[in-house]
Design a protein around this motif. Structure first.
Motif, PDB file in Angstrom:
ATOM      1  N   GLY A 161      -1.910  -0.602 -13.728  1.00 52.21           N
ATOM      2  CA  GLY A 161      -1.048  -0.879 -14.666  1.00 52.21           C
ATOM      3  C   GLY A 161       0.454  -0.190 -14.725  1.00 52.21           C
ATOM      4  N   VAL A 162       0.766   0.587 -13.622  1.00 54.69           N
ATOM      5  CA  VAL A 162       2.085   1.252 -13.556  1.00 54.69           C
ATOM      6  C   VAL A 162       3.152   0.251 -12.965  1.00 54.69           C
ATOM      7  CG1 VAL A 162       3.536   3.313 -12.961  1.00 54.69           C
ATOM      8  CG2 VAL A 162       1.103   3.448 -13.734  1.00 54.69           C
ATOM      9  N   GLU A 163       4.276   0.108 -13.668  1.00 53.08           N
ATOM     10  CA  GLU A 163       5.371  -0.702 -12.965  1.00 53.08           C
ATOM     11  C   GLU A 163       6.167   0.300 -11.936  1.00 53.08           C
ATOM     12  OE1 GLU A 163       6.653  -4.012 -13.308  1.00 53.08           O
ATOM     13  OE2 GLU A 163       4.792  -4.112 -14.092  1.00 53.08           O
ATOM     14  N   ARG A 176       7.463   6.212 -10.775  1.00 52.87           N
ATOM     15  CA  ARG A 176       7.499   6.304 -12.064  1.00 52.87           C
ATOM     16  C   ARG A 176       6.587   7.325 -12.894  1.00 52.87           C
ATOM     17  NH1 ARG A 176       9.594   2.737 -15.487  1.00 52.87           N
ATOM     18  NH2 ARG A 176       9.801   1.275 -13.929  1.00 52.87           N
ATOM     19  N   LEU A 177       5.283   7.551 -12.353  1.00 49.08           N
ATOM     20  CA  LEU A 177       4.369   8.655 -12.798  1.00 49.08           C
ATOM     21  C   LEU A 177       5.201  10.033 -12.947  1.00 49.08           C
ATOM     22  CD1 LEU A 177       1.011   7.773 -11.191  1.00 49.08           C
ATOM     23  CD2 LEU A 177       1.909   7.133 -13.347  1.00 49.08           C
ATOM     24  N   VAL A 178       5.925  10.382 -11.949  1.00 46.79           N
ATOM     25  CA  VAL A 178       6.663  11.430 -11.777  1.00 46.79           C
ATOM     26  C   VAL A 178       7.793  11.521 -12.785  1.00 46.79           C
ATOM     27  CG1 VAL A 178       8.285  12.700 -10.539  1.00 46.79           C
ATOM     28  CG2 VAL A 178       6.380  12.092  -9.426  1.00 46.79           C
ATOM     29  N   LEU A 179       8.647  10.085 -12.886  1.00 49.89           N
ATOM     30  CA  LEU A 179       9.373  10.186 -13.971  1.00 49.89           C
ATOM     31  C   LEU A 179       8.821  10.554 -15.528  1.00 49.89           C
ATOM     32  CD1 LEU A 179      12.494   9.645 -15.041  1.00 49.89           C
ATOM     33  CD2 LEU A 179      11.850   7.408 -15.213  1.00 49.89           C
ATOM     34  N   ARG A 180       7.537   9.774 -15.567  1.00 46.09           N
ATOM     35  CA  ARG A 180       7.196   9.938 -17.130  1.00 46.09           C
ATOM     36  C   ARG A 180       6.594  11.474 -17.380  1.00 46.09           C
ATOM     37  NH1 ARG A 180       2.868   4.834 -16.806  1.00 46.09           N
ATOM     38  NH2 ARG A 180       4.296   3.252 -17.262  1.00 46.09           N
ATOM     39  N   ASP A 181       6.232  12.065 -16.120  1.00 43.12           N
ATOM     40  CA  ASP A 181       5.873  13.490 -16.499  1.00 43.12           C
ATOM     41  C   ASP A 181       7.090  14.374 -17.106  1.00 43.12           C
ATOM     42  OD1 ASP A 181       3.434  12.908 -15.180  1.00 43.12           O
ATOM     43  OD2 ASP A 181       3.719  14.052 -13.417  1.00 43.12           O
ATOM     44  N   ALA A 233       0.787  -1.355   0.055  1.00 40.68           N
ATOM     45  CA  ALA A 233       0.054  -0.173   0.108  1.00 40.68           C
ATOM     46  C   ALA A 233       0.947   1.200  -0.068  1.00 40.68           C
ATOM     47  CB  ALA A 233      -0.821  -0.062   1.195  1.00 40.68           C
ATOM     48  N   TYR A 234       1.931   1.311   0.602  1.00 41.01           N
ATOM     49  CA  TYR A 234       2.743   2.166   0.755  1.00 41.01           C
ATOM     50  C   TYR A 234       4.008   2.281  -0.065  1.00 41.01           C
ATOM     51  CZ  TYR A 234      -0.149   4.122   4.366  1.00 41.01           C
ATOM     52  OH  TYR A 234      -0.959   4.481   5.294  1.00 41.01           O
ATOM     53  N   TYR A 235       4.720   1.458   0.183  1.00 43.12           N
ATOM     54  CA  TYR A 235       6.394   1.459  -0.592  1.00 43.12           C
ATOM     55  C   TYR A 235       6.187   1.301  -2.122  1.00 43.12           C
ATOM     56  CZ  TYR A 235      11.253   0.744  -1.460  1.00 43.12           C
ATOM     57  OH  TYR A 235      12.364   0.965  -1.762  1.00 43.12           O
ATOM     58  N   LEU A 236       5.485  -0.134  -2.380  1.00 41.23           N
ATOM     59  CA  LEU A 236       5.392  -0.316  -3.656  1.00 41.23           C
ATOM     60  C   LEU A 236       4.558   0.767  -4.515  1.00 41.23           C
ATOM     61  CD1 LEU A 236       6.405  -2.946  -5.279  1.00 41.23           C
ATOM     62  CD2 LEU A 236       4.053  -3.887  -5.169  1.00 41.23           C
ATOM     63  N   GLN A 237       3.418   1.231  -3.656  1.00 40.38           N
ATOM     64  CA  GLN A 237       2.652   2.202  -4.351  1.00 40.38           C
ATOM     65  C   GLN A 237       3.429   3.443  -4.514  1.00 40.38           C
ATOM     66  OE1 GLN A 237      -0.259   2.275  -5.870  1.00 40.38           O
ATOM     67  NE2 GLN A 237      -1.122   4.115  -5.356  1.00 40.38           N
ATOM     68  N   ALA A 238       4.240   3.703  -3.744  1.00 42.29           N
ATOM     69  CA  ALA A 238       5.059   4.976  -3.829  1.00 42.29           C
ATOM     70  C   ALA A 238       6.154   4.866  -5.077  1.00 42.29           C
ATOM     71  CB  ALA A 238       5.935   5.270  -2.438  1.00 42.29           C
ATOM     72  N   GLN A 239       6.376   3.779  -5.102  1.00 40.85           N
ATOM     73  CA  GLN A 239       7.489   3.339  -6.223  1.00 40.85           C
ATOM     74  C   GLN A 239       6.630   3.420  -7.672  1.00 40.85           C
ATOM     75  OE1 GLN A 239       9.157  -0.385  -5.398  1.00 40.85           O
ATOM     76  NE2 GLN A 239      11.295   0.668  -4.817  1.00 40.85           N
ATOM     77  N   LYS A 240       5.678   3.216  -7.732  1.00 38.84           N
ATOM     78  CA  LYS A 240       4.691   3.213  -8.874  1.00 38.84           C
ATOM     79  C   LYS A 240       4.582   4.838  -9.321  1.00 38.84           C
ATOM     80  CE  LYS A 240       2.235  -1.067  -8.392  1.00 38.84           C
ATOM     81  NZ  LYS A 240       1.156  -1.808  -8.209  1.00 38.84           N
ATOM     82  N   CYS A 241       4.008   5.434  -8.156  1.00 42.78           N
ATOM     83  CA  CYS A 241       3.967   6.991  -8.272  1.00 42.78           C
ATOM     84  C   CYS A 241       5.215   7.690  -8.667  1.00 42.78           C
ATOM     85  CB  CYS A 241       3.329   7.507  -6.797  1.00 42.78           C
ATOM     86  SG  CYS A 241       1.917   7.039  -6.496  1.00 42.78           S
TER      87      CYS A 241
END
Lengths: 484, 97
Positions: B47-49, A375-380, A365-373
């Protein structure tokens, strides 16, 4: 660079410069508390040796003989390295950090070790075991943090440059609050070997100086591959001083459209606009870009950084090195009391947050989810950099605040200091802050973020800007040291 | 979700002691941090890695060249590098009763 030129032309000696820097450091210590340790013997010995070699006609590097200082988190062989913590109050490293080796090889006398927030955790330099650092622009104010000692020492003209480290903004925020140029290079550009670890996927060493030219010269010294840090990038380091001369024509500057959570005062906004206008007049173009996940940055950072810190700080056990409690009853008592006595409040809080987000039942819920987020920042950023070459934002939300002002019941007040800066750490990108003027008599900065390994481009923008403005030339009243 | 942290458990994991008089303050401040980081739980990441590292670099190899430190680790330990040593070994309180 000015001092380096004076040295080359024989107008002064390294010994005179180093002696003067030490005198200024001692004189300012009561006001600023910028240093944890001074190293007069080592610094003066190196200065004399550089002077002797220069007199004998030896070929020396461009910064040879120019005094500087290190943040007290770079290991220095035989010289105490505290990291601002009681835990390492007695720690004398058996080896030099890569950055320290490089500075030695460049023959720069190191006058001392600079105060900082404990284990680089903080944005006000109030979390140091050795007491808060004061801002030379207003002694009642914080210089920012965690590289607060570095910023105060350079701003006060004690030394022309200092090393710092930046995990979420710890070089750029203090640079902004002290009217300096501070650059956090791309992740991997500077070796972390011998840099006391806080959050290993975010930490990066860099420099604080008065201007872009000095930053380019000092970054040149510390950047480059080192096999002892497996995350250090093995790519050639460009000639940063040569890159300063790159024309601005056609450079596209991306201006992110942030939400209401990112508001800054109108007076700061005007300075930002004036800076953008100046860059346009020098040939840059501006485009608007989107960083839709920017609002998540602080929350992501405060999951990932404490998680990594909780693992990194497990090494302090009262056994191998560092603080050990008196008369432990058993092994658990040794661990718990040594760590409870050795770590300050903020460090204890952060590692417990780290333990929480990594604990069974919370990890996904936290660590893995933060790592996914993350990636969203990197994509931005990746998407923004298809439209622009550099992203420009404020560095901070406001100028320096009063010491004690943010020591409230809610630690997240202070965490928001890194609102504009954490993105570059999460995405591993180079970022710098440069002076752009004053709000209510206190300096503020503008942040330039570049593509990975494009330190030269953001430095050249800053250099061009500084050739046409004089904000960076202003020094705090009462601290007229000539360390520039 | 994060409101439900167990302070004693976290302190035990991190080998820290919590003084009774500090307990309420620590809980309050930890609570505000936990509340703030809850934002990531809410984010849409379908779907985000996960991204563990900004560079996504691969494991690198280096030559196995032994360091030649100025002096041995044992000398350093005994010269005050380690808080307590005996005959060049670290000492700890008795582990086996």
């Amino acid at each position: 660079m000015q001092l380096a030129r004076s040295l080359r032309q024989g107008e002064t000696t390294s010994e005179a410069l180093t002696e003067a820097a030490l005198t200024r450091a001692r004189a300012a210590q009561d006001d600023l508390n910028a240093f944890v340790t001074l190293c007069p013997d080592e610094a003066l010995a190196e200065a004399r040796s550089v002077d002797a070699e220069r007199a004998a006609g030896a070929a020396l590097g461009p910064l040879a003989g120019v005094p500087m200082a290190h943040k007290d988190l770079f290991c220095t062989e035989g010289i105490r390295t505290t990291c601002g913590s009681r835990m390492l109050d007695n720690f004398i490293p058996p080896y030099d950090a890569h950055v320290v080796e490089r500075v030695k090889a460049a023959r720069m006398p190191v006058i001392g070790k600079l105060n900082m927030d404990e284990f680089a955790m903080g944005s006000s330099n109030e979390n140091s075991y050795y007491g808060a650092v004061h801002n030379p622009w207003d002694l009642r104010c914080s210089p920012g943090g965690s590289s607060g000692g570095s910023a105060a020492a350079v701003a006060a003209g004690i030394v022309p440059g200092a090393t710092g480290t930046d995990t979420g903004g710890s070089i750029r925020q203090p640079a902004a609050l002290c009217n300096l140029l501070g650059i956090k290079p791309s992740y991997g550009r500077v070796s972390r070997y011998g840099m006391v670890a806080f959050a290993s996927s975010l930490d990066q060493g860099g420099v604080l100086t008065r201007n872009a030219e000095d930053a380019a010269a000092l970054l040149q010294v510390i950047a480059g591959h080192d096999a002892r840090d497996a995350t250090c990038i093995n790519a050639p380091v460009p000639d940063y001083l040569a890159e300063l001369r790159t024309p601005l024509e056609g450079v596209r500057i991306g201006l992110p459209d942030f939400g209401d959570g990112h508001a800054i005062a109108p007076a700061y906004r005007e300075l930002l606009e004036a800076c953008i206008e100046q860059l346009r007049s020098l040939g840059a173009e501006t485009v608007s870009v989107q960083l839709p996940n920017a609002d998540l940055g602080i929350a992501i950072y405060y999951v990932i950084a404490p998680a990594e810190a909780s693992a990194n700080l497990a090494r302090y056990d009262g056994v191998h090195y560092g603080h050990r409690c008196e008369n432990p009853a058993d092994l658990q008592d040794l661990y718990r009391r040594s760590r409870s006595e050795g770590f300050g409040e903020e460090v204890r809080r952060r590692i417990m947050v780290g333990a929480h987000v990594l604990a069974r039942g919370f990890y996904d819920a936290y660590y893995l989810q933060a790592q996914k987020c993350r990636r969203l920042v990197l994509r931005d950023y990746q998407s923004a950099f298809t439209r622009c070459d550099v992203i420009l934002t404020p560095t901070v939300r406001a100028p320096a605040f009063r010491l004690g002002e943010k020591l409230t019941d809610d630690p997240t007040d202070l965490y928001l200091e890194d609102l504009y800066t954490v993105g570059a750490n999460l995405a591993g990108l180079p970022g710098l802050s440069m002076p752009v003027g004053f709000v209510d008599g206190l300096p503020v900065g503008v942040q330039l973020i570049g593509r990975a390994l494009e330190e030269g481009r953001i430095l050249s923008l800053a250099h061009r800007y500084q050739q046409h403005t004089d904000w960076h030339l202003r020094t705090p009243p009462g601290f007229s040291g000539d360390g520039a | 979700m994060s409101a439900s942290f167990d302070l004693d458990y976290l302190a035990q994991l991190m080998r820290l002691n919590i003084k009774p008089e500090e307990r309420t303050g620590i809980e309050e401040k930890l609570g505000s941090v936990m509340e703030m980081i809850d934002q990531v739980v809410q984010a849409d990441t379908e779907g985000v890695e996960p991204l563990a590292h900004p560079l996504e670099i691969h494991t690198v190899l280096r030559s196995d060249i032994p360091d030649e430190p100025a002096r041995s680790l044992r000398d350093w330990m005994q010269d005050g590098g380690a808080p307590e040593t005996e005959d060049g070994f670290y000492t700890v309180p008795k582990v086996i009763p």
